[in-house]
Design an enzyme around this catalytic site. Structure first.
Site, PDB file in Angstrom:
ATOM      1  N   GLU A  49     -37.910  17.538 -39.018  1.00 31.78           N
ATOM      2  CA  GLU A  49     -37.178  18.581 -38.323  1.00 31.78           C
ATOM      3  C   GLU A  49     -36.077  19.010 -39.278  1.00 31.78           C
ATOM      4  O   GLU A  49     -35.256  18.186 -39.702  1.00 31.78           O
ATOM      5  CB  GLU A  49     -36.587  18.080 -37.010  1.00 31.78           C
ATOM      6  N   ASP A  60     -24.510  20.346 -31.604  1.00 32.18           N
ATOM      7  CA  ASP A  60     -24.406  19.228 -32.538  1.00 32.18           C
ATOM      8  C   ASP A  60     -23.050  18.539 -32.450  1.00 32.18           C
ATOM      9  O   ASP A  60     -22.016  19.175 -32.229  1.00 32.18           O
ATOM     10  CB  ASP A  60     -24.642  19.708 -33.975  1.00 32.18           C
ATOM     11  N   TYR A 175     -39.186  18.566 -27.132  1.00 28.73           N
ATOM     12  CA  TYR A 175     -38.019  17.778 -27.523  1.00 28.73           C
ATOM     13  C   TYR A 175     -37.316  17.321 -26.241  1.00 28.73           C
ATOM     14  O   TYR A 175     -36.641  18.113 -25.578  1.00 28.73           O
ATOM     15  CB  TYR A 175     -37.077  18.631 -28.375  1.00 28.73           C
TER      16      TYR A 175
END
Length: 280
Positions: A49, A60, A175
């Site tokens: 990824e 993030d 995911y």
């Protein structure tokens, strides 16, 4: 069959899960990123990824935010990232490559052009973390037209209609997040309840499930595979290793102090994580 389909089928015959590292393209330089990615594959990573750096990576945590900034400080651009993907594809023709890209990047380039360029470079799939599946139609259309698999996140405690949409529209893999929040080894994965996370999304069918967010130890990987996931994605732990080897002071900020030491540490880490994917 796509590269991801082929990989999951092959690993299933070996009674293994997939270990998938996340790496930021251009971190800390284009050349370094290609070398780091090559090291990870040679050490046993099953798929990739890869991130394209962005100035406001909302999904993030601090460690991967730093990797975005290092890459941008090193002069990363979308075109340079595409060149890196092309080089990785040249070196490793069969390794599946998934991308994690924030929505502004394809918007600025134009959706059709962006997905076409990714396909030409050799990428297989794209996850856009700040576009929920309910708003994903233009991205799905552009990705499918270009031969790119769209991937969506299955949140840990999502409503049934969200999971149904994720399962129906994801290709290559889904995911699934092991916990709520942002990415990062700073907040470790909660391995209790992983079977419920995988079961909830698998109820709706769809692509194989990869678990991510906070996966940083071999035990996390083993727990993910034992819970029924097809594998696990690790990002912040690898970014943390890279960060520890980057020089931040003068005279050479943004360079890797000792590439041999970084390579050795990454090889050892990947080997232990991959070993954990082997089912008892």
């Amino acid at each position: 069959m796509s590269r991801f389909d082929t990989l999951f089928a092959d690993l299933d015959t070996k009674n293994e899960g997939a270990f998938v590292p996340f790496v930021m393209l251009g971190d800390p330089s284009a050349e370094d990123a290609v070398d780091i990615i090559s090291t990870l594959i040679d050490a046993g990573a099953d798929a990739l990824e890869l991130g394209i750096p962005f100035s406001d990576p909302a999904a993030d945590g601090p460690t991967i935010q730093k990797s975005h900034l290092r890459a941008l400080d090193g002069g990363a651009t979308v075109d340079k990232c595409l060149d890196q993907i092309s080089e990785i594809r040249r070196r490793y023709p069969e390794v599946p490559i998934g991308m994690l890209v924030y929505a502004n990047v394809p918007y600025v380039r134009g959706l059709e052009q962006f997905y076409a360029d990714l396909h030409t470079s050799g990428a297989d799939a794209v996850l856009i973390p700040d576009v929920p599946v309910r708003e994903g139609a233009p991205f799905i259309e552009a990705a499918t037209a270009a031969g790119i698999d769209p991937v969506y996140i299955a949140p840990a405690q999502a409503r049934p209609e969200v999971l149904e949409g994720v399962a129906a529209n994801s290709r290559g893999y889904i995911y699934a997040v092991s916990r709520d929040g942002v990415t990062g080894a700073e907040r470790e994965s909660q391995t209790k309840g992983l079977a419920d996370v995988v079961s909830n999304i698998s109820t709706y069918g769809g692509a194989p499930v990869l678990l991510g967010f906070g996966i940083s130890t071999p035990q996390h990987v083993a727990d993910a595979v034992a819970a029924g996931a097809a594998g696990a994605i690790t990002g912040s732990a690898i970014a943390k290793i890279i960060d520890a080897h980057v020089e931040y002071s003068h005279p050479n900020p943004g360079t890797i102090r000792d590439k041999d030491a970084l390579t050795a540490e990454l090889r050892e880490y990947v080997a232990t994580m991959k070993q954990a994917t082997i089912k008892p």
